[in-house]
Design a protein around this motif. Structure first.
Motif, PDB file in Angstrom:
ATOM      1  N   THR A   1      33.661  86.531   5.202  1.00 32.20           N
ATOM      2  CA  THR A   1      34.175  87.855   5.027  1.00 32.20           C
ATOM      3  C   THR A   1      33.468  88.748   6.186  1.00 32.20           C
ATOM      4  O   THR A   1      33.729  89.158   7.443  1.00 32.20           O
TER       5      THR A   1
ATOM      6  N   ASN B   1      37.395  78.338  -1.163  1.00 29.91           N
ATOM      7  CA  ASN B   1      36.450  77.932  -1.851  1.00 29.91           C
ATOM      8  C   ASN B   1      36.287  76.739  -2.661  1.00 29.91           C
ATOM      9  O   ASN B   1      36.878  77.315  -3.376  1.00 29.91           O
TER      10      ASN B   1
ATOM     11  N   ALA C   1      31.659  83.355   0.465  1.00 30.87           N
ATOM     12  CA  ALA C   1      32.896  84.333   0.764  1.00 30.87           C
ATOM     13  C   ALA C   1      32.141  85.373   1.598  1.00 30.87           C
ATOM     14  O   ALA C   1      33.177  86.564   2.480  1.00 30.87           O
TER      15      ALA C   1
ATOM     16  N   ASN D   1      38.774  84.263   0.289  1.00 28.51           N
ATOM     17  CA  ASN D   1      37.704  83.814   0.393  1.00 28.51           C
ATOM     18  C   ASN D   1      36.824  83.163  -0.877  1.00 28.51           C
ATOM     19  O   ASN D   1      36.738  81.634  -0.503  1.00 28.51           O
ATOM     20  N   LEU D   2      36.492  84.106  -1.226  1.00 30.52           N
ATOM     21  CA  LEU D   2      36.548  83.085  -2.186  1.00 30.52           C
ATOM     22  C   LEU D   2      37.461  82.113  -3.699  1.00 30.52           C
ATOM     23  O   LEU D   2      37.275  81.449  -3.785  1.00 30.52           O
TER      24      LEU D   2
END
Length: 559
Positions: free
Chosen positions: A170, A152, A166, A148-149
């Motif tokens: 999550t 982004n 993130a 997710n990081l």
């Protein structure tokens, strides 16, 4: 728990691994892990960083989720933009639970060097799972948080906002997954090193600490880069109370102490292993001792949120190393004690072993069990004051040598502490369980002695032993829990050529499984010396009858 491929990944390559159903070829992994091709790989990564393909970074992330410790010591990675290097090592020790000897290690960790496609980004994370599905939750979060990081859109220009998003994404994904997180979850603490700037994101009670040299004598002082999020913190206590949480110790819940009078201070120096916990208004659950985590959907209804506290910090030549670890380390060791221990060792690998061993010892001194213990140590070498050109952004004003708490616009749970706060959390009292064990043993006329700990092993050593067991017919039918018990009892030993391993007529106190090397068998039968001299490789040394005792001698190095 380290790599998501920890059961099959040994040495330079992962065999038969896949992520999201996509097989990973052997050639691809050799390019990732091979140290001999580091220059070529660096060039490839530089080309990838120019494309800024986030999906390519995520594919690479899946292949190198936490690497194994190399046999010759710690790992080294360079930061090209600032011309210095990070030398790191790590160790994760499964806890000892006398009532659940096969309980899985619920800690996990990840190290990505580089992180994504930019060779100037390095990422370190520790995840401490809890509850029935804590191990699964920590593994899930370790993988998804990094993905997710990287996905982004603001990650390259605003890592603070990207990190905050993130964590929340999550948490939502874990809630929506088939994995039951109603009473399970994980804490998470991560460090992103971008050039000379460090971004620390904390959600829970794991901790990050950096060492700083101060004064003319260069005394090394511990500087906390995170503050534990527990009810000991007044701001966190008031926040969860506003969300409807009851905050009580177990003694208060059981009626042994007045539930209307707080029986704890601002630290754990005298809590005798009975910390304040969070409970729903009309129930005896969930009982979490932390105020923030990822997962824990029931606890979330009483204020246990996934919003991280994010700190920005600028590295200088006065910062020799930093440490990131689960609360299994900091339960009985202060931040300063940990820093003092690390400073005694040149190799971070030796420091990891010393900290884990001391933490394990203290757990058994004050408790009848131990927590899972995970630590990552990163040395900072060759950093100088020479300014390095970098793109400007709104976050540059925060890049100082003093930790800066960064508030994210629209945060549901803003931080209110300043950086005069410190972690005072060191427990020095015997737990009630430990006291009861001592009292019971005295009643029986025997002094209580802590159970001997299992042989501590790195992930590399455990994987090596497990491979040797899996290759042998005697152990192929063991269940997973039986394998865990056997692994805990075993240790890796190296035998020099000419050494006597098993002596004829000696006491039978252990057995050996040979992973590599050769040995010979010398036997005496019916008072007549007989030299069998049969060379064996990689076999079970104890496989012989009682009527034919033998001597086993190494012909070459045995593992």
């Amino acid at each position: 728990m380290g790599c998501i491929y920890s059961r099959v990944c040994i040495g330079e390559t992962c065999k038969g691994s896949s992520i999201n159903g996509d097989p990973i070829s052997r050639n691809e992994l050799q390019h990732v892990f091979s140290p001999s091709s580091s220059g070529e790989i660096r060039d490839q990564l530089n080309q990838l960083s120019l494309t800024r393909d986030s999906e390519a970074g995520i594919r690479r992330l899946a292949r190198v989720s936490s690497q194994f410790l190399p046999p010759d010591g710690s790992r080294i990675v360079r930061i090209p933009s600032s011309n210095y290097e990070l030398r790191y090592s790590y160790l994760s020790q499964r806890g000892y639970y006398p009532d659940a000897l096969d309980k899985a290690n619920q800690d996990s960790f990840c190290i990505h060097t580089p992180f994504g496609n930019d060779v100037n980004d390095q990422f370190f994370g520790v995840f401490d799972g809890h509850g029935e599905f804590g191990a699964e939750c920590s593994q899930f979060v370790k993988r998804r948080l990094c993905e997710n990081l990287l996905r982004n859109s603001k990650f390259s220009v605003d890592p603070v906002e990207a990190c905050h998003s993130a964590f929340l994404a999550t948490n939502s994904q874990l809630h929506g997954d088939i994995l039951d997180d109603s009473m399970s979850g994980t804490t998470a603490i991560t460090i992103l090193v971008r050039g000379k700037t460090v971004y620390v994101a904390n959600c829970g009670d794991s901790r990050a600490v950096i060492a700083e040299k101060k004064g003319k004598d260069g005394d090394v002082v511990a500087v906390d880069l995170s503050i534990d999020q527990t009810p000991y913190r007044v701001d966190e206590l008031e926040r969860v109370k506003l969300c409807g949480a009851r905050v009580l110790t177990l003694d208060q819940i059981e009626g042994l102490k007045n539930p209307d009078v707080p029986c704890w201070g601002t630290d754990e120096e005298a809590d005798d292993g009975d910390p304040p916990r969070l409970w729903i208004p009309n129930g005896m659950y969930p009982g979490t001792a932390f105020t923030r985590s990822i997962g824990d959907s029931i606890a979330e209804t009483i204020g246990v949120v996934a919003n991280p506290e994010i700190v920005s910090f600028e590295l200088t030549p006065n910062h020799p190393f930093f440490v990131i670890a689960s609360d299994g380390v900091f339960e009985f060791l202060s931040s300063q004690t940990v820093v003092d221990m690390v400073a005694k060792f040149k190799d971070p690998r030796d420091a990891c072993a010393a900290i884990v061993a001391e933490s394990y010892r203290l757990w058994l001194q004050y408790e009848t069990r131990t927590d899972d213990i995970t630590v990552i140590i990163v040395h900072i070498n060759g950093l100088n004051e020479t300014p390095v050109a970098h793109s400007t952004s709104s976050r540059d004003v925060l890049r100082t040598s003093v930790p800066q708490v960064i508030e994210v616009t629209g945060s549901e749970s803003p931080s209110t502490f300043g950086w005069t706060a410190r972690n005072n959390r060191v427990r020095q009292e015997l737990s009630r369980a430990r006291i009861r064990a001592i009292e019971n043993s005295l009643e029986n006329g025997q002094g209580w002695v802590p159970p001997s700990s299992a042989h501590r092993k790195t992930w590399e050593e455990e994987a090596h032993i497990e491979k040797a067991l899996n290759d042998h017919f005697l152990f192929r039918k063991l269940t997973e829990s039986q394998c865990h018990v056997l692994l805990d009892c075993m240790q890796r030993v190296e035998i020099e050529p000419g050494d006597i391993i098993v002596k004829q007529g000696g006491e039978s106190d252990c057995f050996y499984v040979v992973g590599s090397g050769e040995f010979e068998v010398l036997a005496t039968q019916f008072n007549i010396y007989h030299n069998d001299r049969k060379k064996k490789t990689g076999r079970y040394l104890g496989f012989c009858s009682a009527t034919q005792p033998k001597n086993y001698r190494a012909l070459e190095n045995l593992l």
